[in-house]
Design a protein around this motif. Structure first.
Motif, PDB file in Angstrom:
ATOM      1  N   ASN A 196     -10.505  10.057   1.087  1.00  0.00           N
ATOM      2  CA  ASN A 196      -9.431   9.105   1.387  1.00  0.00           C
ATOM      3  C   ASN A 196      -8.241   9.437   0.484  1.00  0.00           C
ATOM      4  O   ASN A 196      -8.194   9.053  -0.669  1.00  0.00           O
ATOM      5  CB  ASN A 196      -9.943   7.675   1.146  1.00  0.00           C
TER       6      ASN A 196
ATOM      7  N   THR B 192      -5.171   8.461   0.543  1.00  0.00           N
ATOM      8  CA  THR B 192      -4.084   7.504   0.284  1.00  0.00           C
ATOM      9  C   THR B 192      -3.964   7.221  -1.215  1.00  0.00           C
ATOM     10  O   THR B 192      -2.880   7.000  -1.732  1.00  0.00           O
ATOM     11  CB  THR B 192      -4.301   6.179   1.039  1.00  0.00           C
ATOM     12  N   SER B 193      -5.121   7.284  -1.908  1.00  0.00           N
ATOM     13  CA  SER B 193      -5.086   7.026  -3.347  1.00  0.00           C
ATOM     14  C   SER B 193      -4.304   8.115  -4.092  1.00  0.00           C
ATOM     15  O   SER B 193      -3.781   7.890  -5.165  1.00  0.00           O
ATOM     16  CB  SER B 193      -6.508   6.947  -3.898  1.00  0.00           C
TER      17      SER B 193
HETATM   18  C1  LIG Z   1      -8.176   4.329   1.498  1.00  0.00           C
HETATM   19  O1  LIG Z   1      -7.766   3.827   0.233  1.00  0.00           O
HETATM   20  C2  LIG Z   1      -6.804   2.795   0.305  1.00  0.00           C
HETATM   21  C3  LIG Z   1      -6.384   2.415  -1.106  1.00  0.00           C
HETATM   22  O2  LIG Z   1      -6.687   3.371  -2.020  1.00  0.00           O
HETATM   23  C4  LIG Z   1      -7.382   1.607   1.025  1.00  0.00           C
HETATM   24  O3  LIG Z   1      -6.406   0.591   1.136  1.00  0.00           O
HETATM   25  C5  LIG Z   1      -7.839   2.036   2.418  1.00  0.00           C
HETATM   26  O4  LIG Z   1      -8.485   0.974   3.079  1.00  0.00           O
HETATM   27  C6  LIG Z   1      -8.807   3.209   2.320  1.00  0.00           C
HETATM   28  N1  LIG Z   1      -9.080   3.690   3.674  1.00  0.00           N
HETATM   29  C7  LIG Z   1     -10.343   3.872   4.097  1.00  0.00           C
HETATM   30  C8  LIG Z   1     -10.474   4.363   5.510  1.00  0.00           C
HETATM   31  O5  LIG Z   1     -11.306   3.696   3.398  1.00  0.00           O
END
Ligand SMILES: *[C@@H]1O[C@H](CO)[C@@H](O)[C@H](O)[C@H]1NC(C)=O
Ligand SMILES: *[C@@H]1O[C@H](CO)[C@@H](O)[C@H](O)[C@H]1NC(C)=O
Length: 589
Positions: A323, A325-326
């Protein structure tokens, strides 16, 4: 002033949009290529196979001004960088280029492609073709005769800096790749990173302000960031291209990963493992990386040097399933401070195969330095003369001449007023000076000409004498690949003269690698040092050997290597003539 240019470009672009009739001239099909293949396809990107007929690959480039990321730029089909071209070995690439840049001429150079038999497709205005005037087109067609990582760009350094560049990958059947055993995937569509520079203003439009223009950003595939996805435990071939045309070397590495360098400038090398590679302007490097770390996300980091010192860019290197996004808010590893000694440079590499030994070699000394010259305002001519608009700016005017200009053997290059390759006998002889005998010529500029015969091996001794500057220069060879035999920099930091070089050489103190020199199209010449290259002109043409990193703040720094090759009249007649299009009516409405 900036604002004015901006509006002018936008308005001109809009008014041009409605004018289909502007496409007034399109060259006939190139006679050399008629009927060589039957199949044709718009996209030639496909797995390359044995025993299949090559294809004709058609592309169409509309080059014109755009607003990219809130800043004026030049783009191809609205994109900067332009489309990435992917073809298979022996395919024929056909690109219809239309110039929609108001009041500017254009030509496209296919950097690293040989143009064996098609020297008039090399894209140098007034050397290999008439430049493409605003509103007109030129059809490039040539064979992809060697596999590897290449790129294309406007021949003009300023237009290239404004965004006219893109990648060109020539693939071959996987088993023919010498290093295919080192990687699992070669996804050249997703895993090619082309590095560009962002400038604070449009360079090709602002002739009076560029004196000390410097990039203010490094771009990866035209953006500040990019993403590369990999599957854990597999290995990948990545292709890096430094498409910047100012002295901006780039150090590239992936945190916590080592890379194996497998090719430079499209040629295979003996593999070498390193933390980072350094690419000089115009250089390419193919590396292999294995996704063998923790399943996570990492940063591929790009750090600028030279005029790009302090600039950087980064790409995410993401293991699938992670993931990321972090990662977005996470600052890249500030420890990206790789020692220069652990960075691999193209000229340190060894060619994969031994190169053939040469018997007779003609040595040519090229002394490069920044000199203070008495230029009278009217004396210098930093452009070629075009019939379309007299003295059209091609290279930007060098208004910083009072700080000195970079020269080869004490001269700057002068473009002729007819394309040298097509009409050598029409070039006025008083413009020409012979390389090595430049002193016979009185003007500070002349068409520096080095004439050679087919298969007459030339050794070019590039000495960056360093009396007038501390700069490194990057040179690009059109047409031929160079064997890079030696690169040296004075440890004492003292300027190097011709006499001193010749003394060193006579005493046998210069080591030439005659066995496995890297084979390249671009070379760096260190300050107060030298680089020695050899070329074997196996085929004819008129080929520029030019400093690609000096031109923004200097007069042209180049020589023309001519290996006489009569171009059949039928070909010359089928190519656009200079001034075949006059844009006056276009500019007025
Ligand atoms: C990925 O990480 C972000 C924050 O770090 C979180 O908000 C998001 O739900 C995560 N996505 C998944 C698919 O786990
Ligand atoms: C080159 O560097 C030296 C030492 O740092 C300095 O003294 C000299 O002024 C520099 N020369 C130029 C032309 O910048």
């Amino acid at each position: 002033m900036k604002l004015l240019i901006f509006f002018y470009l936008v308005i001109a672009n809009i008014s041009n949009n409605g004018k289909a009739s502007l496409e007034s001239f399109s060259p006939n099909d190139n006679v050399l290529f008629t009927d060589t293949t039957k199949s044709s396809d718009k996209s030639c990107h496909r797995p390359c196979k044995f025993n299949v007929k090559p294809r004709q690959c058609y592309f169409s480039f509309d080059v014109g001004p755009v607003i990219d990321d809130e800043r004026p730029a030049l783009a191809i089909n609205g994109l900067t960088p332009g489309p990435s071209l992917h073809v298979c070995l022996h395919d024929i690439i056909i690109v219809q280029v239309r110039n929609r840049i108001p009041d500017q001429d254009l030509s496209i150079h296919w950097n690293g492609l040989e143009q064996r038999g098609t020297p008039y497709m090399d894209g140098v205005p007034m050397i290999t073709q008439c430049s493409i005037a605003y509103g007109s087109t030129y059809k490039y067609s040539f064979r992809a005769s060697k596999p590897g990582t290449f790129f294309y760009h406007a021949d003009s350094v300023s237009q290239q800096s404004d965004g006219v560049y893109g990648s060109l990958i020539v693939d071959q059947p996987q088993p023919l790749e010498p290093h295919s055993s080192l990687y699992d995937y070669d996804r050249s569509k997703e895993h090619t990173l082309i590095f560009g520079a962002r400038f604070p203003e449009l360079i090709s439009g602002s002739l009076d302000t560029f004196g000390d223009v410097k990039p203010n950003g490094v771009l990866i595939n035209g953006k500040d960031s990019a993403k590369l996805f990999v599957i854990p435990s597999y290995s990948y071939r990545l292709r890096f291209i430094n498409a910047i045309a100012v002295e901006c070397p780039l150090v590239v590495g992936i945190s916590e990963h080592l890379v194996t360098v497998v090719a430079t400038d499209g040629k295979p090398v003996q593999p070498i493992i390193t933390e980072a590679v350094k690419l000089y302007p115009g250089e390419r490097m193919d590396v292999v990386v294995r996704a063998d770390r923790h399943r996570s996300g990492y940063w591929l980091q790009v750090k600028g040097e030279g005029v790009c010192a302090q600039l950087s860019a980064r790409a995410m290197f993401i293991y699938s399933g992670f993931n990321y996004t972090s990662l977005i808010d996470y600052q890249p590893n500030s420890k990206f401070n790789i020692e220069d000694s652990s960075t691999v440079k193209g000229q340190d590499l060894l060619s994969y195969k031994q190169v053939p030994p040469f018997k007779n070699v003609r040595s040519v000394y090229l002394g490069i330095d920044k000199n203070m010259i008495e230029f009278k305002e009217t004396d210098n001519d930093f452009r070629y003369v075009s019939d379309v608009v007299p003295k059209k700016p091609f290279f930007p005017a060098a208004l910083s001449l009072q700080n000195g200009v970079v020269q080869i053997n004490g001269k700057n290059f002068l473009f002729p007023d007819v394309p040298y390759l097509l009409k050598p006998r029409e070039v006025r002889s008083e413009l020409v000076c012979e390389v090595g005998n430049e002193k016979m010529h009185r003007d500070p500029q002349c068409l520096q000409l080095l004439t050679a015969n087919v298969n007459e091996v030339l050794e070019l001794i590039l000495v960056n004498e360093g009396a007038g500057s501390n700069d490194t220069y990057t040179f690009h060879m059109h047409g031929y690949a160079m064997q890079v035999l030696a690169t040296w920099q004075s440890p004492a930091g003292l300027p190097l003269s011709r006499t001193e070089f010749e003394k060193l050489d006579k005493e046998g103190l210069i080591d030439r690698n005659l066995q496995n020199p890297p084979v390249k199209n671009s070379v760096m010449v260190p300050n107060k040092g030298f680089t020695i290259v050899r070329i074997n002109p196996e085929y004819g043409g008129s080929w520029m050997f030019e400093c690609r990193s000096c031109a923004l703040s200097s007069l042209p720094v180049a020589i023309l290597i001519s290996v006489p090759q009569p171009i059949p009249k039928i070909v010359v007649d089928s190519l656009p003539t200079c001034a075949s299009y006059r844009p006056a009516d276009v500019l007025l409405n």
